[in-house]
Design a protein around this motif. Structure first.
Motif, PDB file in Angstrom:
ATOM      1  N   ASP A  76      15.918 -87.276 -12.039  1.00  0.00           N
ATOM      2  CA  ASP A  76      15.047 -87.691 -10.925  1.00  0.00           C
ATOM      3  C   ASP A  76      15.736 -87.479  -9.572  1.00  0.00           C
ATOM      4  OD1 ASP A  76      12.821 -88.487 -12.346  1.00  0.00           O
ATOM      5  OD2 ASP A  76      13.443 -90.574 -12.538  1.00  0.00           O
ATOM      6  N   GLU A  77      17.067 -87.580  -9.544  1.00  0.00           N
ATOM      7  CA  GLU A  77      17.793 -87.483  -8.266  1.00  0.00           C
ATOM      8  C   GLU A  77      18.121 -86.043  -7.854  1.00  0.00           C
ATOM      9  OE1 GLU A  77      20.292 -91.668  -8.942  1.00  0.00           O
ATOM     10  OE2 GLU A  77      21.203 -89.734  -9.468  1.00  0.00           O
ATOM     11  N   VAL A  78      17.890 -85.100  -8.781  1.00  0.00           N
ATOM     12  CA  VAL A  78      18.247 -83.707  -8.490  1.00  0.00           C
ATOM     13  C   VAL A  78      17.330 -83.137  -7.407  1.00  0.00           C
ATOM     14  CG1 VAL A  78      18.219 -81.360  -9.452  1.00  0.00           C
ATOM     15  CG2 VAL A  78      19.253 -83.213 -10.753  1.00  0.00           C
ATOM     16  N   GLU A  79      17.957 -82.611  -6.341  1.00  0.00           N
ATOM     17  CA  GLU A  79      17.154 -81.956  -5.306  1.00  0.00           C
ATOM     18  C   GLU A  79      17.467 -80.482  -5.363  1.00  0.00           C
ATOM     19  OE1 GLU A  79      17.403 -83.715  -1.407  1.00  0.00           O
ATOM     20  OE2 GLU A  79      17.248 -85.703  -2.324  1.00  0.00           O
ATOM     21  N   SER A  80      16.450 -79.679  -5.664  1.00  0.00           N
ATOM     22  CA  SER A  80      16.726 -78.259  -5.809  1.00  0.00           C
ATOM     23  C   SER A  80      15.482 -77.441  -5.505  1.00  0.00           C
ATOM     24  CB  SER A  80      17.200 -78.014  -7.243  1.00  0.00           C
ATOM     25  OG  SER A  80      16.501 -76.983  -7.831  1.00  0.00           O
ATOM     26  N   LYS A  81      15.747 -76.191  -5.118  1.00  0.00           N
ATOM     27  CA  LYS A  81      14.620 -75.303  -4.785  1.00  0.00           C
ATOM     28  C   LYS A  81      13.942 -74.828  -6.061  1.00  0.00           C
ATOM     29  CE  LYS A  81      17.000 -73.679  -0.795  1.00  0.00           C
ATOM     30  NZ  LYS A  81      18.289 -73.065  -1.001  1.00  0.00           N
ATOM     31  N   VAL A  82      14.746 -74.630  -7.115  1.00  0.00           N
ATOM     32  CA  VAL A  82      14.144 -74.157  -8.375  1.00  0.00           C
ATOM     33  C   VAL A  82      13.669 -75.365  -9.201  1.00  0.00           C
ATOM     34  CG1 VAL A  82      15.444 -72.008  -8.478  1.00  0.00           C
ATOM     35  CG2 VAL A  82      16.372 -74.049  -9.575  1.00  0.00           C
ATOM     36  N   SER A  83      12.898 -75.078 -10.235  1.00  0.00           N
ATOM     37  CA  SER A  83      12.327 -76.149 -11.048  1.00  0.00           C
ATOM     38  C   SER A  83      13.416 -76.982 -11.727  1.00  0.00           C
ATOM     39  CB  SER A  83      11.389 -75.512 -12.072  1.00  0.00           C
ATOM     40  OG  SER A  83      11.637 -76.020 -13.348  1.00  0.00           O
ATOM     41  N   LYS A  84      13.156 -78.277 -11.854  1.00  0.00           N
ATOM     42  CA  LYS A  84      14.128 -79.157 -12.515  1.00  0.00           C
ATOM     43  C   LYS A  84      14.279 -78.775 -13.979  1.00  0.00           C
ATOM     44  CE  LYS A  84      13.428 -83.106  -9.513  1.00  0.00           C
ATOM     45  NZ  LYS A  84      13.927 -84.431  -9.246  1.00  0.00           N
ATOM     46  N   CYS A  85      13.247 -78.104 -14.526  1.00  0.00           N
ATOM     47  CA  CYS A  85      13.275 -77.727 -15.946  1.00  0.00           C
ATOM     48  C   CYS A  85      14.476 -76.834 -16.277  1.00  0.00           C
ATOM     49  CB  CYS A  85      11.999 -76.998 -16.354  1.00  0.00           C
ATOM     50  SG  CYS A  85      10.517 -77.960 -16.071  1.00  0.00           S
ATOM     51  N   SER A  86      14.852 -75.954 -15.345  1.00  0.00           N
ATOM     52  CA  SER A  86      15.968 -75.056 -15.653  1.00  0.00           C
ATOM     53  C   SER A  86      17.274 -75.845 -15.789  1.00  0.00           C
ATOM     54  CB  SER A  86      16.101 -73.927 -14.625  1.00  0.00           C
ATOM     55  OG  SER A  86      15.584 -74.313 -13.397  1.00  0.00           O
ATOM     56  N   TYR A  87      17.473 -76.848 -14.918  1.00  0.00           N
ATOM     57  CA  TYR A  87      18.674 -77.691 -15.037  1.00  0.00           C
ATOM     58  C   TYR A  87      18.618 -78.503 -16.332  1.00  0.00           C
ATOM     59  CZ  TYR A  87      19.566 -76.655 -10.180  1.00  0.00           C
ATOM     60  OH  TYR A  87      19.829 -76.002  -9.012  1.00  0.00           O
ATOM     61  N   CYS A  88      17.446 -79.093 -16.533  1.00  0.00           N
ATOM     62  CA  CYS A  88      17.268 -79.966 -17.677  1.00  0.00           C
ATOM     63  C   CYS A  88      17.574 -79.238 -18.987  1.00  0.00           C
ATOM     64  CB  CYS A  88      15.834 -80.491 -17.675  1.00  0.00           C
ATOM     65  SG  CYS A  88      15.499 -81.661 -18.964  1.00  0.00           S
ATOM     66  N   GLY A  89      17.002 -78.026 -19.138  1.00  0.00           N
ATOM     67  CA  GLY A  89      17.177 -77.252 -20.378  1.00  0.00           C
ATOM     68  C   GLY A  89      18.640 -76.938 -20.645  1.00  0.00           C
ATOM     69  N   VAL A  90      19.317 -76.400 -19.619  1.00  0.00           N
ATOM     70  CA  VAL A  90      20.720 -75.994 -19.780  1.00  0.00           C
ATOM     71  C   VAL A  90      21.611 -77.219 -20.062  1.00  0.00           C
ATOM     72  CG1 VAL A  90      22.742 -75.072 -18.539  1.00  0.00           C
ATOM     73  CG2 VAL A  90      20.539 -73.889 -18.401  1.00  0.00           C
ATOM     74  N   LEU A  91      21.448 -78.270 -19.254  1.00  0.00           N
ATOM     75  CA  LEU A  91      22.328 -79.437 -19.382  1.00  0.00           C
ATOM     76  C   LEU A  91      22.073 -80.215 -20.674  1.00  0.00           C
ATOM     77  CD1 LEU A  91      22.323 -80.621 -15.660  1.00  0.00           C
ATOM     78  CD2 LEU A  91      24.054 -79.250 -16.834  1.00  0.00           C
ATOM     79  N   ARG A  92      20.819 -80.226 -21.107  1.00  0.00           N
ATOM     80  CA  ARG A  92      20.491 -80.930 -22.359  1.00  0.00           C
ATOM     81  C   ARG A  92      21.117 -80.198 -23.552  1.00  0.00           C
ATOM     82  NH1 ARG A  92      14.296 -81.719 -23.031  1.00  0.00           N
ATOM     83  NH2 ARG A  92      14.559 -79.484 -22.922  1.00  0.00           N
ATOM     84  N   ARG A  93      20.973 -78.866 -23.564  1.00  0.00           N
ATOM     85  CA  ARG A  93      21.567 -78.084 -24.660  1.00  0.00           C
ATOM     86  C   ARG A  93      23.090 -78.220 -24.666  1.00  0.00           C
ATOM     87  NH1 ARG A  93      17.336 -74.514 -23.644  1.00  0.00           N
ATOM     88  NH2 ARG A  93      18.530 -73.408 -22.066  1.00  0.00           N
ATOM     89  N   TYR A  94      23.665 -78.285 -23.453  1.00  0.00           N
ATOM     90  CA  TYR A  94      25.114 -78.422 -23.297  1.00  0.00           C
ATOM     91  C   TYR A  94      25.587 -79.709 -23.975  1.00  0.00           C
ATOM     92  CZ  TYR A  94      29.585 -78.871 -20.752  1.00  0.00           C
ATOM     93  OH  TYR A  94      30.904 -79.008 -20.416  1.00  0.00           O
ATOM     94  N   ILE A  95      24.920 -80.836 -23.642  1.00  0.00           N
ATOM     95  CA  ILE A  95      25.327 -82.128 -24.232  1.00  0.00           C
ATOM     96  C   ILE A  95      25.102 -82.120 -25.743  1.00  0.00           C
ATOM     97  CG2 ILE A  95      25.011 -84.646 -24.227  1.00  0.00           C
ATOM     98  CD1 ILE A  95      23.980 -84.551 -21.467  1.00  0.00           C
ATOM     99  N   LEU A  96      23.946 -81.605 -26.159  1.00  0.00           N
ATOM    100  CA  LEU A  96      23.635 -81.614 -27.597  1.00  0.00           C
ATOM    101  C   LEU A  96      24.695 -80.864 -28.400  1.00  0.00           C
ATOM    102  CD1 LEU A  96      19.751 -81.118 -27.878  1.00  0.00           C
ATOM    103  CD2 LEU A  96      21.095 -83.051 -28.726  1.00  0.00           C
TER     104      LEU A  96
END
Lengths: 257, 64
Positions: free
Chosen positions: A81-101
């Motif tokens: 929710d706190e991420v401020e970015s020009k691109v969609s939050k989905c791209s961060y979410c996907g990469v970071l979620r896979r990273y943790i998993l």
């Protein structure tokens, strides 16, 4: 897909696919010698993820499946929710979620990571990557994952050949309580177009989706032969990476600026 | 055929007419791949829908 005695981690979101998969594995476990545990990621999406996790916890408890929850807050120090970015939050979410998993599955000693992708997800991804001309991603939607790095936990997709509608039916018939809410950040306009096209084709020409997956699977060994057998290690975090620094570290640096 | 559709996600009740269930579903923005149909609380297949039925339409697409 799962070997005797193997320990499998299942990525669970609280939606129908991952909970139907958890249900299916808990039934399979009664007959086959393997163990599994659910891993959940709390990205920090207020009003959405808190509810889906609550639902997932209830369903997993009912099935007697143990679970662990990891959060962006604890791992990275921020909420999505706190991420401020020009691109969609989905791209961060996907990469970071896979990273943790991947990282947590490995650290906890799991040898496979099961995900709930269904037939519709798979053929949408295949067609999207083909239409975009993204060969690198196109070559990575196969029925198997090679261990391209000692820290990489190969993924398995047991529902890959099952249409979304049948996964939903399975959950309904088996009274699996799942969450149906939609992520407030979901902006997959391209996927939506491809989904509509494939559903239209399927209704006019039944088995279109199966045929597309089968064609891809026949092509897959040739695609796999063209992809690297080994990938490198991120100089910053030591996790598997295609380049010198992994996508997750690059994103985290960008976000800290 | 003319049937009543209860669209679960929208919470709306619509009366729609069409040649068959595929055409009726298309008129409300769905097709046979993207929904499950329920009549009197029981899941039914498309071919079981009868003229004059009240059918619940459940979208199967997940929310990301």
């Amino acid at each position: 897909m799962i070997r005797k005695g193997e320990r499998v981690a299942v990525g669970v979101s609280g939606g129908k696919d991952s909970l139907a998969l958890s249900h299916l594995l808990s039934k399979l476990k009664e007959r086959l010698p393997f163990t599994f545990e659910a891993l959940m990621i709390d990205e920090g999406i207020y009003g959405y993820r808190d509810h889906t996790i609550e639902k997932a916890v209830k369903s997993l408890n009912a099935l007697g499946i143990s679970y662990k929850i990891f959060s962006f807050q604890k791992e990275f120090g921020f909420l999505l929710d706190e991420v401020e970015s020009k691109v969609s939050k989905c791209s961060y979410c996907g990469v970071l979620r896979r990273y943790i998993l991947n990282k947590k599955a490995r650290e906890l000693g799991f040898s496979k990571l099961a995900v709930g992708h269904n037939l519709d997800d798979e053929v949408q991804t295949i067609l999207m990557n083909l239409l975009r001309g993204d060969f690198s991603r196109f070559s990575r939607t196969g029925y198997r994952y090679r261990k391209v790095h000692e820290k990489f936990v190969p993924r398995i997709k047991p529902l890959r050949g099952i249409p979304e509608k049948e996964v939903y039916l399975y959950a309904l018939v088996n009274e699996v309580d799942f969450d149906e809410s939609i992520c407030p950040y979901a902006t997959e306009a391209y996927r939506e177009d491809v989904r509509n096209f494939l559903n239209y084709m399927e209704s006019k020409r039944p088995s279109t989706k199966y045929t597309l997956l089968k064609s891809y699977d026949e092509l897959f060994p040739y695609l796999e032969a063209l992809t690297p057998k080994r990938i490198s290690t991120c100089a910053k975090c030591g996790e598997p990476s295609i380049s010198d620094e992994c996508k997750a570290c690059l994103m985290l640096e960008e976000l800290s600026r | 055929m003319r049937i009543k559709l209860r669209l679960l996600r929208e919470g709306a009740l619509r009366e729609v007419e069409g040649e068959d269930i595929s055409e009726i579903l298309e008129k409300v923005g769905f097709n046979t791949s993207s929904v499950i149909l329920r009549r009197n609380g029981e899941v039914i297949i498309e071919e079981e829908v009868l003229d004059g039925d009240l059918v619940e339409v459940i979208p199967v697409v997940s929310g990301g």
